[in-house]
Design an enzyme around this catalytic site. Structure first.
Site, PDB file in Angstrom:
ATOM      1  N   ARG A 181     -29.439  14.605  42.046  1.00 15.12           N
ATOM      2  CA  ARG A 181     -30.249  15.334  43.032  1.00 15.12           C
ATOM      3  C   ARG A 181     -31.614  15.786  42.497  1.00 15.12           C
ATOM      4  O   ARG A 181     -32.626  15.644  43.148  1.00 15.12           O
ATOM      5  CB  ARG A 181     -29.463  16.560  43.525  1.00 15.12           C
ATOM      6  N   THR A 185     -23.916   9.363  33.126  1.00 11.84           N
ATOM      7  CA  THR A 185     -23.511   9.045  34.489  1.00 11.84           C
ATOM      8  C   THR A 185     -22.564   7.841  34.461  1.00 11.84           C
ATOM      9  O   THR A 185     -22.237   7.317  33.391  1.00 11.84           O
ATOM     10  CB  THR A 185     -24.723   8.631  35.350  1.00 11.84           C
ATOM     11  N   LEU A 217     -12.950   8.197  19.915  1.00 12.17           N
ATOM     12  CA  LEU A 217     -12.260   7.433  18.856  1.00 12.17           C
ATOM     13  C   LEU A 217     -13.229   6.420  18.243  1.00 12.17           C
ATOM     14  O   LEU A 217     -13.969   5.756  18.966  1.00 12.17           O
ATOM     15  CB  LEU A 217     -11.056   6.669  19.425  1.00 12.17           C
ATOM     16  N   GLU A 252     -11.713   8.109  36.265  1.00  9.42           N
ATOM     17  CA  GLU A 252     -13.069   7.897  36.774  1.00  9.42           C
ATOM     18  C   GLU A 252     -13.125   8.612  38.124  1.00  9.42           C
ATOM     19  O   GLU A 252     -12.063   8.891  38.710  1.00  9.42           O
ATOM     20  CB  GLU A 252     -13.322   6.393  36.977  1.00  9.42           C
ATOM     21  N   ASP A 280     -11.383  -0.732  34.582  1.00  9.13           N
ATOM     22  CA  ASP A 280     -11.922   0.032  33.460  1.00  9.13           C
ATOM     23  C   ASP A 280     -11.438  -0.550  32.123  1.00  9.13           C
ATOM     24  O   ASP A 280     -12.213  -0.665  31.171  1.00  9.13           O
ATOM     25  CB  ASP A 280     -11.476   1.495  33.622  1.00  9.13           C
ATOM     26  N   LYS A 291     -13.513  -2.399  29.010  1.00  3.56           N
ATOM     27  CA  LYS A 291     -13.419  -1.982  27.607  1.00  3.56           C
ATOM     28  C   LYS A 291     -13.082  -3.178  26.699  1.00  3.56           C
ATOM     29  O   LYS A 291     -13.693  -3.336  25.638  1.00  3.56           O
ATOM     30  CB  LYS A 291     -12.364  -0.889  27.452  1.00  3.56           C
TER      31      LYS A 291
END
Ligand code: ADP
Ligand code: ASP
Ligand code: MG
Length: 814
Positions: free
Chosen positions: A508, A555, A613, A667, A678, A682
């Site tokens: 914003r 973000t 990690l 998420e 996700d 990774k």
């Protein structure tokens, strides 16, 4: 004999002149004291401008002269009791009338010659010295006023005259021999040629006057009183952490002043050096401070660098051509042509190929330089043996100065490394054979940044200023801000880092504060900020051109991920917990890595896999040391692990997912986790970091979420989950029947990546995994059977923020 010189600010007001009077009175000795004074600060410029206005036919010069007169008359009134004022007032008035006459002449003729210019600007010192001498006489200290023009003789090079040493020395000796006063006040800066025409010694020339007086009288000491605490490690107006140099050699001081340290006018050292007279630079506003002592041999400061200075308004030209190789006389012709045109050469570099000579001159002289050199080499240019002069402008020189540089290798490496890492492009380099100075030519827009970078690099007691630009102030972002605030003192003390958040943006609003956004009320500040616009945010970061700038992406946004390339191209490091960029097209991932390498900055994303990690770091370390990755097997979703560890068919699957979301392990859209996307991202990142050129589409994902769950919004998704409870129950009971646990496992082996739900039996390395933990097993050449295991919490705001924090600190060392 002692000589004290007071500069423009020191005599710039009645109050300051009072300080000067008491400083001198405290120092008077039996022997004569000579006080040399500048014009009141700004007076020389004001006189010069009036002359320029008059020459341009601008009648406002009259008003400007009135200001000059007013200022001096008022100063007299504030310094001298009413009953004794009239004599000085009429003297000042008379001098101001002279100025007006000169200016009227300039106005009528429309011409402001160098000769008239010198006459005009001599009045600054003439008036100030009169006022100061009168003030002494009215404060109980008898003072003689002596016109410097009767002592210092120069040639008639108006504007920057050269002193006739023998005549000047004789005159001064004669004067001192006949002088009965304990105190002599005289104007600095001005002199006269053999015809008694007024000349000046160049801007800032009062220092030089004082040095000439000190040398000719064999003074015990020359004190230069100014508005800073001494000669400093850099210009204090530009470098807030600049420190006083307590001891410096003549040579070093000369080098620093030649390269722009305005505190001392460059020719000042020559006369005192010959007589080994120590020079002390003192602060009129803190007379008790020790200041800087300039002498033959300086004390070691434990540092090979003494100071950093800069000259702006430089232009470079290069004379290039095959015709120059091995032909003697080219440089002689070049420099003779420049010298005949009275062009001052500031810097020279010549490549060993002799193919080109690069010369730095004042920007104002570049057109003339080009004209004379092109003319000199007209013939060679015509037959194309030499190219017409190449000219570059808007440049500055930054110089590192220090006598001890020669015995310390690696200084230029450190210098250019630091500049390079911060995206400062170096156009030319020169190192004097004395090895007392290394100079680099940079764009003027980078000069302030360059000086600050070098100051941080070479003066270890100063802190390194880090400018963070953070996008995203959600859960993880705000915890990062908390952690930064909490660690501020520790970072300053142990790592000498001053980490400030210079820019902050969310979806914003956005704010920028060069001095750092207050950690205590950033929420409020941000709310009052401008409307957010990531492109504008990036433009500001680039425009600010701060050193040690790091962009931090907190973000999960595609748009934000798209700006990294622009930032890296400007040597702004990028730290991202946002996985989008590293898992987008291979081309973009590669581009970002290459840009970081080319522009000497870092693109770090350790938190993309397993939060804090050390997964990516370990993988990089293995590869860099020559290990080979045979297989990576991992549970990479804290969310899925949490969900399958908590789900046992008693509480509904939907409720367990909701709990994971509420506790911050998913998420924003939990489907990104549950669908396996996700995890795919990774393992894709790990595969790429292992050297594999893989795309998302190349990964096989054996999902477990029914198709219908992927439609609609998050609420609809929960509704669908509820409907499919029997499906999840079945998945659970099948595993339980095989005495196994459900784990969502990602594997990378032989260039292929796979992700999916698996039954893991108790003896398997992946079995004992609790809560939201992640685990990564690296089977490598050196860990062929028993894998290298990294295990621990792989999700959660605290750990993710701390992983980003660690990347930020890594980036500060770049
Ligand atoms: P004065 O009028 O006393 O002769 P100047 O303005 O000529 O004073 O010189 C003092 C100024 O020089 C300081 O105010 C400072 O901004 C500038 N300066 C530039 N480089 C240095 C440096 N390395 N150390 C101290 N001062 C410096
Ligand atoms: N007033 C002169 C100048 O401003 C000389 C000096 O102050 O040293 O350049
Ligand atoms: Mg000065």
């Amino acid at each position: 004999m002692q000589v004290l010189k007071f500069g423009g600010t020191s005599v710039g007001s009645a109050d300051n002149i009072k300080r000067v009077i008491s400083i001198v009175q405290e120092r008077l000795e039996k022997d004569t004291t000579i006080v040399v004074v500048s014009a009141m600060g700004g007076a020389t410029d004001a006189l010069l401008n009036s002359g320029l206005m008059a020459a341009a036919g601008n009648e406002q010069y009259k008003e400007a002269l009135q200001h000059i007169e007013q200022r001096h008359l008022e100063t007299v009134k504030l310094l001298i009791p009413v009953q004794h004022q009239s004599h000085v007032l009429s003297l000042v008035k008379k001098l101001c009338n002279d100025i007006e006459d000169i200016c009227n002449g300039i106005f009528l003729l429309g011409e402001f010659s160098a000769r008239t210019r010198d006459r005009m600007i001599s009045y600054g010192e003439l008036i100030s010295s009169r006022i100061i001498a009168a003030t002494f006489n009215n404060s109980g200290t008898a003072a003689a006023w002596k016109d410097a023009r009767t002592l210092i003789q120069t040639n008639d090079n108006f504007g920057n005259a050269t002193v006739n040493g023998p005549v000047t020395r004789r005159r001064i000796a004669d004067y001192i021999a006949s002088c009965k006063e304990a105190l002599v006040v005289m104007p600095g800066f001005i002199a006269a040629d053999a015809n008694n025409e007024t000349t000046t010694l160049g801007r800032g020339g009062s220092d030089y006057t004082a040095a000439i007086m000190a040398a000719a009288t064999d003074a015990a000491c020359l004190e230069i009183w100014t508005d800073v605490p001494g000669m400093m490690t850099a210009d204090p107006r530009w470098v807030s952490g600049a420190k006083v140099i307590s001891s410096i050699s003549y040579q070093e001081a000369m080098e620093l002043s030649h390269f722009g340290a305005k505190v001392l006018y460059p020719p000042t050292i020559q006369p005192v050096l010959r007589k080994a007279i120590p020079v002390v630079i003192k602060n009129t506003f803190a007379p008790g401070d020790a200041g800087t002592v300039i002498q033959q041999k300086a004390f070691s400061n434990g540092n090979s660098i003494r100071g950093i200075s800069s000259i702006s308004n430089i232009a470079l030209f290069s004379l290039e051509g095959s015709g120059m190789v091995g032909v003697p006389g080219f440089s002689r012709r070049l420099f003779e042509a420049l010298s005949a045109a009275q062009i001052n050469v500031i810097l020279i570099t010549q490549g060993s190929s002799e193919h080109s000579i690069c010369v730095g001159v004042e920007a104002s002289a570049i057109h003339k330089a080009k004209a004379v050199v092109d003319t000199e080499f007209e013939h060679e240019i015509a037959i194309e043996k030499v190219q017409p002069l190449l000219v570059e402008t808007a440049l500055s020189i930054v110089a590192l100065v220090g006598e001890n540089m020669k015995s310390h290798p690696g200084i230029s490496g450190k210098m250019f490394g630091a500049l390079g890492r911060n995206g400062v492009n170096v156009r030319a380099i020169a190192q004097g054979s004395s090895e007392r100075n290394i100079s680099a030519v940079v764009a003027t827009k980078d000069v302030r940044k360059a000086i600050n970078i070098l100051h941080e690099e070479f003066f270890e007691t100063t802190r390194k200023e880090i400018h963070l630009f953070i996008a995203g102030t959600g859960n993880v972002g705000s915890i990062l801000l908390q952690q930064l605030q909490q660690q501020q003192d520790w970072l300053a003390k142990h790592l000498r880092l001053n980490v400030r958040v210079t820019g902050l943006a969310n979806s914003r609003k956005m704010i920028i504060d060069d001095n750092g956004i207050d950690f205590h009320n950033w929420q409020e500040k941000l709310q009052g900020g401008e409307d957010a616009d990531i492109e504008a945010f990036v433009n500001i970061i680039i425009g600010k051109n701060f050193r040690n700038a790091i962009f931090v992406d907190m973000t999960a946004s595609d748009t934000v991920a798209k700006v990294y390339d622009r930032l890296l191209q400007k040597s702004v490091s990028v730290v991202a917990c946002n996985k989008v960029a590293a898992s987008s097209s291979y081309d973009y991932y590669r581009k970002l890595k290459d840009l970081a390498r080319t522009y000497n900055c870092l693109y770090l994303f350790e938190t993309n896999v397993g939060a804090a990690l050390p997964v990516i770091g370990t993988l990089n370390d293995l590869l860099r040391s020559g290990d080979k990755i045979n297989r990576i097997e991992a549970v990479l979703s804290g969310t899925l692990n949490f969900v399958f560890n908590h789900y046992n068919g008693q509480v509904s699957f939907a409720e367990v997912v909701k709990q994971a979301q509420d506790e911050g392990y998913t998420e924003p859209d939990p489907r990104l986790d549950l669908s396996g996307t996700d995890v795919m991202r990774k393992i894709l990142i790990l595969a790429r970091e292992s050297g594999e050129q893989l795309e998302m589409e190349d990964i096989t994902c054996n999902g477990f979420l029914p198709e219908s769950c992927m439609q609609g919004d998050v609420n609809a998704f929960y509704e669908e989950l509820k409907k499919h409870e029997p499906h999840f129950k079945k998945l659970y009971s099948n595993a339980a029947a095989a005495n196994s646990k459900l784990k969502f496992v990602a594997t990378f082996e032989q260039g292929k990546a796979v992700a999916g739900l698996e039954h893991i039996p108790p003896q398997h390395d992946l079995y004992h995994l609790y809560g939201k933990d992640n685990v990564v097993l690296f089977y490598t050449g050196r860990y062929p059977v028993q894998p290298l295991v990294i295990k621990g919490a792989g999700a959660g705001a605290e750990v993710t923020a701390s992983g980003v924090f660690a990347d930020i600190i890594r980036a500060t060392a770049s």
